[in-house]
Design an enzyme around this catalytic site. Structure first.
Site, PDB file in Angstrom:
ATOM      1  N   CYS A   1      13.473   1.861   3.270  1.00  0.00           N
ATOM      2  CA  CYS A   1      14.873   2.155   3.509  1.00  0.00           C
ATOM      3  C   CYS A   1      15.653   1.879   2.240  1.00  0.00           C
ATOM      4  CB  CYS A   1      15.402   1.273   4.628  1.00  0.00           C
ATOM      5  SG  CYS A   1      14.412   1.381   6.097  1.00  0.00           S
TER       6      CYS A   1
ATOM      7  N   ARG B   1      13.542   6.916  -0.963  1.00  0.00           N
ATOM      8  CA  ARG B   1      13.194   5.642  -0.345  1.00  0.00           C
ATOM      9  C   ARG B   1      12.915   5.785   1.150  1.00  0.00           C
ATOM     10  NH1 ARG B   1      13.417   0.664  -3.433  1.00  0.00           N
ATOM     11  NH2 ARG B   1      13.443  -0.210  -1.367  1.00  0.00           N
TER      12      ARG B   1
ATOM     13  N   TRP C   1      13.633   4.744   6.925  1.00  0.00           N
ATOM     14  CA  TRP C   1      12.227   5.099   7.144  1.00  0.00           C
ATOM     15  C   TRP C   1      11.834   4.278   8.361  1.00  0.00           C
ATOM     16  CZ3 TRP C   1       7.468   2.473   7.111  1.00  0.00           C
ATOM     17  CH2 TRP C   1       6.337   3.296   7.049  1.00  0.00           C
TER      18      TRP C   1
ATOM     19  N   ASN D   1      17.067  -3.434   5.058  1.00  0.00           N
ATOM     20  CA  ASN D   1      15.810  -2.911   4.520  1.00  0.00           C
ATOM     21  C   ASN D   1      14.759  -4.001   4.709  1.00  0.00           C
ATOM     22  OD1 ASN D   1      13.771  -1.808   2.956  1.00  0.00           O
ATOM     23  ND2 ASN D   1      14.767  -2.251   1.001  1.00  0.00           N
ATOM     24  N   GLY D   2      13.667  -3.682   5.380  1.00  0.00           N
ATOM     25  CA  GLY D   2      12.631  -4.693   5.601  1.00  0.00           C
ATOM     26  C   GLY D   2      12.406  -4.888   7.086  1.00  0.00           C
TER      27      GLY D   2
ATOM     28  N   GLU E   1      -8.683   9.681  -4.514  1.00  0.00           N
ATOM     29  CA  GLU E   1      -7.291   9.981  -4.865  1.00  0.00           C
ATOM     30  C   GLU E   1      -6.994  11.460  -4.604  1.00  0.00           C
ATOM     31  OE1 GLU E   1      -4.513   8.903  -5.400  1.00  0.00           O
ATOM     32  OE2 GLU E   1      -3.454  10.147  -6.839  1.00  0.00           O
TER      33      GLU E   1
ATOM     34  N   LYS F   1      -4.183  12.898  -2.014  1.00  0.00           N
ATOM     35  CA  LYS F   1      -3.123  13.807  -2.452  1.00  0.00           C
ATOM     36  C   LYS F   1      -3.117  15.070  -1.600  1.00  0.00           C
ATOM     37  CE  LYS F   1      -1.720  11.994  -5.276  1.00  0.00           C
ATOM     38  NZ  LYS F   1      -0.932  10.835  -5.038  1.00  0.00           N
TER      39      LYS F   1
ATOM     40  N   GLU G   1      -1.747  14.111   1.969  1.00  0.00           N
ATOM     41  CA  GLU G   1      -0.336  13.738   2.090  1.00  0.00           C
ATOM     42  C   GLU G   1       0.589  14.908   1.781  1.00  0.00           C
ATOM     43  OE1 GLU G   1       1.092  10.505  -0.464  1.00  0.00           O
ATOM     44  OE2 GLU G   1      -0.295  11.096  -2.035  1.00  0.00           O
TER      45      GLU G   1
ATOM     46  N   HIS H   1     -25.677  10.755   4.815  1.00  0.00           N
ATOM     47  CA  HIS H   1     -25.727   9.651   5.785  1.00  0.00           C
ATOM     48  C   HIS H   1     -24.700   9.831   6.897  1.00  0.00           C
ATOM     49  CE1 HIS H   1     -28.624   7.522   3.375  1.00  0.00           C
ATOM     50  NE2 HIS H   1     -27.857   7.671   2.309  1.00  0.00           N
TER      51      HIS H   1
ATOM     52  N   LYS I   1       8.358   6.567  -0.592  1.00  0.00           N
ATOM     53  CA  LYS I   1       7.835   6.286  -1.924  1.00  0.00           C
ATOM     54  C   LYS I   1       7.438   4.821  -2.103  1.00  0.00           C
ATOM     55  CE  LYS I   1       6.936   7.278  -6.187  1.00  0.00           C
ATOM     56  NZ  LYS I   1       5.675   8.011  -6.395  1.00  0.00           N
TER      57      LYS I   1
HETATM   58  C1  G6P Z   1       3.357   4.607  -1.041  1.00  0.00           C
HETATM   59  C2  G6P Z   1       3.508   5.860  -1.890  1.00  0.00           C
HETATM   60  C3  G6P Z   1       2.238   6.099  -2.710  1.00  0.00           C
HETATM   61  C4  G6P Z   1       1.890   4.864  -3.520  1.00  0.00           C
HETATM   62  C5  G6P Z   1       1.782   3.620  -2.638  1.00  0.00           C
HETATM   63  C6  G6P Z   1       1.667   2.342  -3.472  1.00  0.00           C
HETATM   64  O1  G6P Z   1       2.430   4.830  -0.042  1.00  0.00           O
HETATM   65  O2  G6P Z   1       3.781   6.987  -1.086  1.00  0.00           O
HETATM   66  O3  G6P Z   1       2.445   7.199  -3.567  1.00  0.00           O
HETATM   67  O4  G6P Z   1       0.695   5.071  -4.200  1.00  0.00           O
HETATM   68  O5  G6P Z   1       2.963   3.475  -1.837  1.00  0.00           O
HETATM   69  O6  G6P Z   1       2.858   2.179  -4.180  1.00  0.00           O
HETATM   70  P1  G6P Z   1       3.011   1.353  -5.512  1.00  0.00           P
HETATM   71  O7  G6P Z   1       4.476   1.493  -5.854  1.00  0.00           O
HETATM   72  O8  G6P Z   1       2.646  -0.063  -5.198  1.00  0.00           O
HETATM   73  O9  G6P Z   1       2.121   1.956  -6.532  1.00  0.00           O
END
Ligand code: G6P
Length: 607
Positions: free
Chosen positions: A2, A27, A78, A104-105, A481, A485, A488, A504, A602
């Site tokens: 948030c 955010r 969020w 926030n939190g 990774e 990607k 998401e 396996h 994010k």
């Molecule tokens: C969220 C974001 C990801 C990111 C992860 C860790 O899930 O959507 O893109 O990799 O947090 O975030 P950080 O800021 O700790 O790299």
């Protein structure tokens, strides 16, 4: 997560608050709201489910209201407690609608508090935030500051919040515990925000609150308090490079961030590698070799976890140091066995991810060595670390981390080489690698030029519902990774496996309708992975190979993305960038909102 934004000054707050929210909508973007209070104690409250643009339209529709609401608080949400509804949207208020709060939190003990408060108040939402609004009402002692001191002693766990008292216009109280909160003075008044990122358009300097501190704004002045006592704080300069760029000719900011990667790499290496002398040239990197490091443990989340896992392969290979990457929430869920000779590396783009931050607190409490690799300058993790390097990726605000992952992997590679040189790595090998790293930005540029071909392939794969992503050695975390990607951004179900694990279990799913993406550039494990490719081909599974141009088994693949000529190690970078383009175009083909994928945020500042 948030996002909190607040203003007190001489002018109307509504447009400022909406624009502030718009600037940092990454955010959280489930719903948004503002409340403004005029000097005559009139209240302007507006909330909207969905994007900030929905809130902006509602606020705009009320423009005939020419009252000056000079104090206000705002929030983008969020969702954590309760679904995305108008009722759950912040700001929340006390039952007498005197106090308004944004938060926030997470308030961990909100259920207990609510049980008690329900005896006196009716609740309209499912949020933990409304509980705080009612708590303020129940504990109010005639002064918002002293009331908030009492309130904060009752709240358990990390949060930041801002409160206005509509009967005392001109006053805002903010509290920080865990989640960031900053305050700054501008020409038109005082602002509070829960993020320093990208604020250079609004401020030159800012003051960051520490945990348990409170900021009290009263009529365009602010004071900071700790345990009831006023304290002095020196303002810090906002990093001018932390600016959100214009979109330019790109379709999305995510695409723009991917195309930033060549220049990001130049920034990452600048001042750290002397390419002419082919040597590492950075105090922090060189000092690493003086530490007694027998083991490395990398703690991170999301894409940063995969970057950390790639780094582990580098530390083992170049420095001969055992290394383990651990997902931060798992680190918190396990028994911590402190070790003086382990370097605990915390990898985070935002520097604020709650689980990473909490893991670091545990390690620090035991006096172990901590190292932060962080992108956001001045963020909590950077401030807490004994040693740190910035990943210098520039502002990365769109949810899917791309350019920062590349920057993190490059920083970890430099750390591994630097440590290796103090151990058994041959200087000639280090020089060869450094010479190759000098060309990396150009190699990435070459990869980006393959965009149109990758787009065509992605369109085809967008018709599938599932996909496996395989790789071995360095390319195992690269596959992880890439899979993250793809899922998401496109919402296609993707799973990554070490190529050797395919037989396996996962192989049972492979069919004409279940494609597999394989990272297999020429290198030590090429032949082994080719066997796995053959296993998929034999089951008629479509295969997308991310391979070298001199691959000798191209006929096995349904489609190929050929990487520019580099060593196997550096094709980690070009392979990642190819997969970023693939994921992006997959999502575009399915008409997804790539900058704001559903349900995500994010910076995850809750556990
Ligand atoms: C969220 C974001 C990801 C990111 C992860 C860790 O899930 O959507 O893109 O990799 O947090 O975030 P950080 O800021 O700790 O790299």
């Amino acid at each position: 997560m948030c996002w909190i934004f607040a203003y007190n000054g001489d002018t109307d707050c509504r447009e400022k608050l909406v624009n502030g929210l718009r600037l940092l909508e990454y955010r959280g973007y489930d719903s948004a709201g503002i409340v403004g209070v005029s000097k005559k104690k009139e209240i302007f409250l507006e909330k909207a489910v969905g994007r900030v643009s929905a809130l902006a339209s509602k606020v705009d529709a009320r423009r005939e209201d020419i009252t000056l609401y000079t104090t206000g608080i705002a929030h983008t949400r969020w969702a954590t407690h309760g679904w995305v509804t108008q009722e759950n949207t912040h700001p929340h208020h006390s039952s007498d609608k005197r106090f308004y709060i944004v938060h926030n939190g997470i308030i961990e003990n909100y259920k207990d508090l609510k049980k008690d408060l329900e005896k006196s108040y009716d609740f309209y939402s499912e949020t933990d935030t409304e509980v705080v609004a009612k708590l303020i009402e129940s504990l109010y002692d005639g002064n918002l500051k002293s009331t908030m001191e009492k309130v904060s002693t009752r709240l358990v766990w990390a949060y930041s919040l801002a409160v206005v008292d509509s009967q005392n216009p001109g006053t805002i109280v903010g509290i920080k515990l865990g989640s960031p909160l900053i305050v700054w003075t501008a020409t038109d008044g005082i602002y509070i925000s829960s993020d320093v990122n990208a604020l250079s358009a609004l401020a030159e300097t800012y003051t960051l609150l520490e945990d348990n501190e409170m900021v009290v704004i009263e009529w365009k002045k602010y004071s900071i308090y700790m345990a009831g006592k006023q304290i002095e704080r020196v303002s810090e300069k906002i990093d001018a490079s932390q600016v959100i760029d214009e979109l330019g000719n790109f379709n999305s900011f995510t695409e723009k961030e991917i195309f930033d990667i060549p220049s990001v790499l130049e920034n990452v290496f600048s001042g750290r590698i002397d390419f002419e002398k082919k040597q590492i040239n950075n105090e922090t990197l060189e000092a690493l070799g003086d530490l007694d490091i027998k083991r490395i443990c990398i703690v991170s989340s999301g894409s940063s976890y995969y970057a950390g896992d790639m780094g582990c392969y580098f530390f083992r290979k170049f420095a001969g140091i055992p290394c383990q990457a651990i997902i931060s929430s798992e680190f918190l869920s396990d028994v911590f066995l402190p070790d003086d000779t382990t370097l605990y590396v915390f990898l985070s783009q935002s520097g604020e991810t709650a689980d990473v931050r909490e893991s670091m607190k545990i390690v620090k409490a035991k006096g172990c060595m901590t190292f932060g690799v962080v992108n956001v300058v001045g963020s909590t993790i950077a401030r807490m670390a004994d040693h740190w390097l910035y990943s210098h990726a520039g502002v990365e605000v769109w949810v899917a981390s791309t350019k920062n992952v590349i920057a993190q992997v490059a920083v970890l590679l430099m750390m591994a080489v630097s440590l290796g040189l103090k151990k058994d790595m041959q200087i000639t090998d280090a020089r060869d690698l450094i010479a190759e790293m000098a060309d990396l930005p150009d190699k990435i540029q070459e990869t980006l030029m393959k965009g149109p071909k990758i787009k065509k392939i992605a369109k085809k794969y967008a018709t599938y519902k599932h996909m496996f992503v395989l790789g071995r050695n360095y390319f195992y975390p690269v596959a992880g990774e890439a899979s993250l990607k793809c899922k998401e951004l496109s919402y296609i179900h993707c799973e990554s496996y070490s190529a050797g694990e395919l037989k396996h279990g996962p192989l049972a799913l492979v069919s004409k309708k279940f494609p597999t993406m394989v990272f297999n550039p020429m290198g030590k494990f090429y032949a082994k992975t080719i066997s796995n490719v053959q296993e998929v081909a034999a089951r008629k599974g479509p295969i997308l190979g991310i391979i070298s141009s001199n691959d000798t088994h191209k006929e096995l693949y349904t489609d190929t993305i050929e990487l520019p000529e580099t060593s196997e190690l550096l094709s980690v970078f070009t392979g990642l960038v190819s997969s970023y383009l693939f994921a992006l175009y997959l999502a575009e083909a399915l008409d997804r909102d790539v900058d704001k994928p559903r349900n995500l945020a994010k910076s995850v500042t809750v556990d």
